[in-house]
Design a protein around this motif. Structure first.
Motif, short mmCIF file in Angstrom:
data_model
loop_
_atom_site.label_atom_id
_atom_site.label_comp_id
_atom_site.label_asym_id
_atom_site.label_seq_id
_atom_site.Cartn_x
_atom_site.Cartn_y
_atom_site.Cartn_z
N ALA A 108 4.41 29.54 28.55
CA ALA A 108 4.82 30.58 29.51
C ALA A 108 3.78 30.75 30.60
CB ALA A 108 5.06 31.90 28.78
N MET A 109 2.49 30.64 30.25
CA MET A 109 1.43 30.75 31.24
C MET A 109 1.49 29.58 32.23
SD MET A 109 -2.72 30.96 30.69
CE MET A 109 -2.82 32.75 30.51
N ALA A 110 1.75 28.37 31.72
CA ALA A 110 1.86 27.20 32.60
C ALA A 110 3.01 27.36 33.57
CB ALA A 110 2.04 25.94 31.76
N ARG A 111 4.16 27.79 33.07
CA ARG A 111 5.33 27.97 33.92
C ARG A 111 5.13 29.09 34.93
NH1 ARG A 111 10.81 26.54 30.90
NH2 ARG A 111 11.55 28.27 32.19
N SER A 112 4.53 30.19 34.46
CA SER A 112 4.25 31.31 35.36
C SER A 112 3.28 30.89 36.45
CB SER A 112 3.66 32.49 34.58
OG SER A 112 4.52 32.94 33.56
N GLY A 113 2.23 30.17 36.06
CA GLY A 113 1.23 29.73 37.02
C GLY A 113 1.81 28.81 38.07
N LEU A 114 2.67 27.88 37.66
CA LEU A 114 3.27 26.96 38.63
C LEU A 114 4.17 27.72 39.60
CD1 LEU A 114 3.83 24.16 39.75
CD2 LEU A 114 5.63 23.89 38.02
N ARG A 115 4.93 28.66 39.09
CA ARG A 115 5.83 29.43 39.96
C ARG A 115 5.03 30.23 40.99
NH1 ARG A 115 11.14 30.33 38.77
NH2 ARG A 115 10.76 29.90 36.55
N GLN A 116 3.94 30.87 40.53
CA GLN A 116 3.10 31.66 41.45
C GLN A 116 2.38 30.75 42.44
OE1 GLN A 116 0.67 34.44 38.99
NE2 GLN A 116 2.32 34.29 37.50
N TYR A 117 1.92 29.61 41.96
CA TYR A 117 1.24 28.64 42.82
C TYR A 117 2.17 28.15 43.93
CZ TYR A 117 -1.10 24.21 44.09
OH TYR A 117 -1.70 23.17 44.76
N GLU A 119 4.76 29.70 45.17
CA GLU A 119 5.04 30.79 46.11
C GLU A 119 3.90 30.94 47.11
OE1 GLU A 119 5.65 34.18 43.65
OE2 GLU A 119 7.66 33.56 42.99
N VAL A 120 2.67 30.91 46.63
CA VAL A 120 1.51 31.09 47.50
C VAL A 120 1.34 29.91 48.45
CG1 VAL A 120 -1.01 31.23 47.56
CG2 VAL A 120 0.29 32.62 45.93
N ASN A 121 1.53 28.70 47.94
CA ASN A 121 1.31 27.49 48.74
C ASN A 121 2.57 26.96 49.42
OD1 ASN A 121 -1.66 26.56 48.11
ND2 ASN A 121 -0.81 27.25 46.16
N ARG A 122 3.67 27.65 49.22
CA ARG A 122 4.94 27.30 49.85
C ARG A 122 5.33 25.85 49.61
NH1 ARG A 122 4.49 30.43 55.75
NH2 ARG A 122 4.21 32.54 54.87
N CYS A 123 5.22 25.44 48.35
CA CYS A 123 5.64 24.08 48.02
C CYS A 123 6.90 24.12 47.16
CB CYS A 123 4.52 23.31 47.32
SG CYS A 123 3.86 24.11 45.86
N ASP A 124 7.72 23.13 47.34
CA ASP A 124 8.99 23.05 46.62
C ASP A 124 8.78 22.30 45.32
OD1 ASP A 124 11.55 22.90 45.70
OD2 ASP A 124 12.38 21.88 47.46
N ILE A 125 8.75 23.03 44.21
CA ILE A 125 8.50 22.38 42.91
C ILE A 125 9.75 21.70 42.36
CG2 ILE A 125 6.59 23.89 42.30
CD1 ILE A 125 8.50 25.54 40.63
N LYS A 126 10.87 21.85 43.05
CA LYS A 126 12.10 21.19 42.60
C LYS A 126 12.34 19.87 43.32
CE LYS A 126 14.45 25.49 41.38
NZ LYS A 126 15.64 26.34 41.59
#
Length: 282
Positions: A108-117, A119-126
């Protein structure tokens, strides 16, 4: 005569995690977050958790009996914190007669961190196929961390997937960095360039370990991927998402309320002392 058009009861999932100083709870309705409360309450989870749950349910205008599933971070993490969250979730599940699912707090921490990262860096993780390594860190004292290594990436544009490359556990920080370096060395030998991660992102409680991670980047980083340090916290929403995914799998299996126990990833001090005493008497 008209057919009786029954309203389908919505699925409400309550997600709880108290494995770190950040106490987080979230309510999902049919897989989407409707309420989320986060509180920095160091060593105060036992006092704050139940009132926060009551407040969250009141804000959402539902009663405990409306819950369909209890989801909880099983650890690892703070011994007392994990115990409080798991005990509360088990009590709710038993008293309400609803299923219980425990999930990895580190995942959950890994997933939360990636989502927040993202948002801040405006990168499309999909977008794209190339993977990212997510390395969650929880301070376990004496330069130890509760940690794991997760890989997140798309497969043929069909949506993002997660793989666990190194299981949840407790490691000395230098040992963890050595394991990550070995993973990267192995991937660099692959013929398919897509096996090489786009980024290696350390998330969670990163502050104490930033200097070691920076040295790791200097030694192992290259033009093919970058190393990032991103302080972040676990989100209750991710606890709920993970449980929701498992609940709706064709072979989904909930946890037995009575047999369910926290994952401490190490012996408690009392257990360690008892084991030491037994060994000394042999």
């Amino acid at each position: 005569m008209e057919a009786n058009n029954e309203t389908i009861k919505p699925e409400y999932i309550l997600g709880i995690d108290t494995s770190t100083s950040n106490m987080t709870i979230a309510l999902l309705k049919n897989g989407k977050v409707v309420q989320e409360h986060d509180t920095e309450a160091v060593r105060n989870h036992s006092v704050q958790l139940l009132p926060n749950i009551q407040s969250l349910l009141k804000d959402a205008e539902i009663k405990p009996k409306d819950l369909s599933l209890l989801a909880v971070g099983q650890g690892p993490g703070s011994y007392t914190g994990v115990r409080i969250g798991v005990t509360t979730a088990k009590t709710f599940a038993w008293s309400l007669g609803v299923p219980l699912i425990g999930v990895s707090s580190l995942h959950a921490m890994a997933r939360s961190g990636l989502r927040q990262y993202a948002e801040v860096n405006r990168c499309d993780i999909k977008a794209g196929k190339q993977a990212r390594y997510l390395i969650p860190l929880m301070d376990a004292r004496r330069n130890q961390v509760f940690t794991a290594v997760y890989r997140h990436g798309n497969v043929d544009g069909e949506g993002a997937g997660w793989d666990c490359l190194k299981q949840d556990g407790i490691r000395l920080m230098p040992k963890l960095l050595e394991e990550v370096a070995e993973l990267l060395a192995g991937q660099s030998s692959q013929k398919d360039a897509m096996e090489q991660p786009l980024e290696v992102i350390f998330v969670g409680e990163t502050e104490l370990f930033a200097e070691q991670i920076n040295r790791f980047e200097e030694e192992f980083g290259n033009a093919k991927f970058k190393v990032a340090i991103f302080p972040s916290s676990i989100r209750g929403a991710e606890i709920g998402y993970l449980a929701n995914e498992r609940w709706h799998e064709s072979d989904a299996k909930t946890d037995d309320v009575f047999d369910f126990v926290p994952n401490y990833a190490r012996l408690t001090e009392a257990e360690a002392n008892l084991l030491k005493a037994k060994q000394e008497t042999k």
